[in-house]
Write a protein that holds these residues in place. Structure first.
Motif, PDB file in Angstrom:
ATOM      1  N   UNK A  91       0.861  -1.129  -0.027  1.00 29.25           N
ATOM      2  CA  UNK A  91       0.012  -0.033   0.067  1.00 29.25           C
ATOM      3  C   UNK A  91       0.887   1.409   0.010  1.00 29.25           C
ATOM      4  N   UNK A  92       1.952   1.428   0.781  1.00 29.08           N
ATOM      5  CA  UNK A  92       2.730   2.396   0.796  1.00 29.08           C
ATOM      6  C   UNK A  92       3.529   2.732  -0.669  1.00 29.08           C
ATOM      7  N   UNK A  93       3.965   1.406  -1.077  1.00 26.97           N
ATOM      8  CA  UNK A  93       4.436   1.424  -2.516  1.00 26.97           C
ATOM      9  C   UNK A  93       3.467   2.042  -3.798  1.00 26.97           C
ATOM     10  N   UNK A  94       2.240   1.629  -3.414  1.00 24.47           N
ATOM     11  CA  UNK A  94       1.249   1.922  -4.485  1.00 24.47           C
ATOM     12  C   UNK A  94       1.132   3.660  -4.090  1.00 24.47           C
ATOM     13  N   UNK A  95       0.982   4.181  -3.002  1.00 25.39           N
ATOM     14  CA  UNK A  95       0.562   5.462  -2.794  1.00 25.39           C
ATOM     15  C   UNK A  95       1.776   6.180  -3.773  1.00 25.39           C
ATOM     16  N   UNK A  96       3.004   5.998  -3.516  1.00 26.38           N
ATOM     17  CA  UNK A  96       4.228   6.511  -3.990  1.00 26.38           C
ATOM     18  C   UNK A  96       3.903   6.449  -5.484  1.00 26.38           C
ATOM     19  N   UNK A  97       3.760   5.280  -6.197  1.00 25.90           N
ATOM     20  CA  UNK A  97       3.607   5.134  -7.614  1.00 25.90           C
ATOM     21  C   UNK A  97       2.643   6.098  -8.155  1.00 25.90           C
ATOM     22  N   UNK A  98       1.251   5.908  -7.595  1.00 22.41           N
ATOM     23  CA  UNK A  98       0.327   6.746  -8.328  1.00 22.41           C
ATOM     24  C   UNK A  98       0.476   8.386  -7.960  1.00 22.41           C
ATOM     25  N   UNK A  99       1.072   8.594  -6.806  1.00 22.85           N
ATOM     26  CA  UNK A  99       1.421  10.046  -6.506  1.00 22.85           C
ATOM     27  C   UNK A  99       2.179  10.365  -7.502  1.00 22.85           C
ATOM     28  N   UNK A 100       3.620   9.738  -7.953  1.00 24.91           N
ATOM     29  CA  UNK A 100       4.494  10.069  -8.839  1.00 24.91           C
ATOM     30  C   UNK A 100       3.796  10.351 -10.214  1.00 24.91           C
TER      31      UNK A 100
END
Length: 346
Positions: free
Chosen positions: A313-322
């Motif tokens: 979930x943390x990586x997903x937030x980073x991916x979609x934010x970027x």
């Protein structure tokens, strides 16, 4: 004593005043008191949003309903199919649904748009999307996509999020490829040579290619763990707080349905025939079975059924934010919870 018929009371009144007085003074028997402990509780109504027309992908819920798992859990569950024109979260945002089936990534994006969704169970422990290319294609990895054309239904949903993750893992961006919005025509677009590759579901699109006798290969989104969360169960924060017991009961009953599908896909197809059109036709039934057999591996994970992985979930937030796909900051820890799972201690 029991209440007398009106005619009998009238006759008694004309007989003697003494008899009338005696009858009038005699107390009536009080109705028996109801023991709350012996009164069965009414099942709690709960509407589940199934974000498509009736389809074999929803077999766990058909199975859970048919086998009485929801009823045993004290729930009166309505399975509501959205159809193809309704927004993914329109009904649950309007509180017309209590729980919805959707990708964790889709829920995260909606949360950034002000829809207070929280994931309460991860159904697909493996992300269901992959890059699909012709078997004889010289595209062997995502890095080979530079300068090529990739077809996706549109800039939305899990096929699009999968493409974003795929390109990032390969060190590419959308500027390095030509992205064609082809609708849900992956099979026709690829076999017709209109695109070099398509993003599709391994338990749907890849299965359809195989059924048609079209040799293809699938290329995974990432070499390691995919930074996306697939099909899950979501509810509004208010529902989670106000109807926690119902949500937990629903999750447990639904996971029983998932386990039954994994244990016996053929029986699940049989049950689903009452919900999914044309499953009485042998070729459609075989296609449905192939879909479920390709789905079973997606349910499998290292943890408890339904569990979330905080790191993903943390990586997903980073991916979609970027990628500019979140409209506001989202705390990943607030977007999911394991407290409604059967094994939860809280």
């Amino acid at each position: 004593m029991s209440r007398r018929p009106l005619a009998l009371l009238a006759a008694t009144a004309t007989a003697t005043a003494l008899t009338l007085a005696a009858c009038a003074a005699e107390p009536e028997t009080a109705p028996a008191a109801t023991d709350p402990a012996t009164t069965a509780a009414e099942p709690a109504p709960l509407t589940l949003g199934l974000t498509y027309v009736p389809d074999i992908q929803f077999a766990p819920f058909y199975v859970a309903a048919e086998k009485g798992y929801y009823e045993e859990a004290g729930l009166d569950v309505t399975l509501r199919h959205h159809g193809q024109s309704e927004g993914l979260f329109t009904a649950i945002s309007a509180e017309e649904e209590d729980v919805v089936v959707a990708g964790g990534d889709e829920m995260l994006q909606a949360r950034s748009q002000g829809v207070p969704l929280v994931s309460v169970a991860t159904l697909y422990q493996q992300y269901p999307v992959a890059l699909i290319v012709p078997e004889d294609s010289d595209i062997r990895s995502a890095a080979d996509l530079a300068g090529r054309t990739v077809g996706i239904p549109g800039p939305f949903g899990e096929t699009y999020f999968g493409l974003v993750a795929l390109l990032q893992d390969a060190g590419l961006t959308e500027d390095d490829v030509t992205v064609e919005h082809i609708g849900f025509t992956q099979q026709a677009a690829l076999t017709g040579g209109h695109v070099d590759a398509v993003m599709g579901f391994v338990n749907n699109d890849a299965v359809r290619f195989a059924e048609a006798g079209t040799p293809v290969r699938t290329i995974e989104i990432a070499e390691g763990e995919v930074p996306l969360v697939g099909i899950s169960l979501g509810t509004l924060e208010a529902t989670a707080e106000e109807r926690g017991e119902d949500v937990a009961a629903f999750v447990e009953a639904s996971l029983r349905g998932v386990a039954d599908v994994a244990a016996d896909p053929e029986a699940a197809v049989e049950i689903s025939a009452a919900q999914v059109p044309d499953l009485d036709r042998p070729e459609q039934r075989q296609a449905a079975l192939a879909t479920l057999e390709a789905t079973v591996p997606l349910y499998e994970g290292a943890g408890e059924p339904g569990a979330h992985e905080a790191g993903v979930w943390e990586e997903m937030v980073t991916l979609l934010t970027d990628a500019g796909l979140l409209e506001a900051d989202v705390d990943p820890a607030q977007a999911w919870t394991d407290r409604f799972l059967p094994a939860a201690s809280n």
